[in-house]
Scaffold this active site. Structure first.
Site, PDB file in Angstrom:
ATOM      1  N   ARG A  18      26.909  10.717  49.581  1.00 35.58           N
ATOM      2  CA  ARG A  18      28.271  11.182  49.890  1.00 35.58           C
ATOM      3  C   ARG A  18      29.325  10.158  49.484  1.00 35.58           C
ATOM      4  NH1 ARG A  18      28.158  11.665  55.754  1.00 35.58           N
ATOM      5  NH2 ARG A  18      26.585  10.067  55.468  1.00 35.58           N
ATOM      6  N   ASN A  36      26.951  16.072  54.781  1.00 32.29           N
ATOM      7  CA  ASN A  36      25.538  16.354  54.977  1.00 32.29           C
ATOM      8  C   ASN A  36      25.392  17.720  55.631  1.00 32.29           C
ATOM      9  OD1 ASN A  36      24.494  13.958  53.982  1.00 32.29           O
ATOM     10  ND2 ASN A  36      24.393  12.967  55.962  1.00 32.29           N
TER      11      ASN A  36
END
Length: 89
Positions: A18, A36
């Site tokens: 990320r 996520n």
């Protein structure tokens, strides 16, 4: 202005995916997020220039060195789904 949602499958959680996606998206002038998902995948929303989104998509197919991307799914999105900037969560 273009918008796309990507669902990234593989070893993509716990490998700085990320944050690395944000590091790729911000210089491209994209806004959106990388989150996520509960099932172990990562969702990336990108809004901006189509060429910049395509460049991010090419990077998402590889991810950071520690990741293993098994599948990248691209879905339609709407530019209103992104706030300002590019967030991770």
């Amino acid at each position: 202005m273009a918008a796309a949602r990507f669902i990234v499958s593989g070893k993509v959680q716990g490998v700085w995916f990320r944050a690395s996606a944000r590091d790729q998206a911000v210089p491209l002038g994209l806004r959106g997020h990388a989150h996520n998902l509960a099932d172990g995948r990562v969702e990336v929303l990108a809004v901006g220039d189509e060429a910049a989104i395509d460049e991010l998509a090419a990077w998402l197919r590889l991810g950071p060195a520690q990741a293993r991307v098994d599948e990248l799914e691209r879905l339609d999105a709407h530019e209103d789904e992104a706030g300002t900037g590019f967030t991770i969560g």
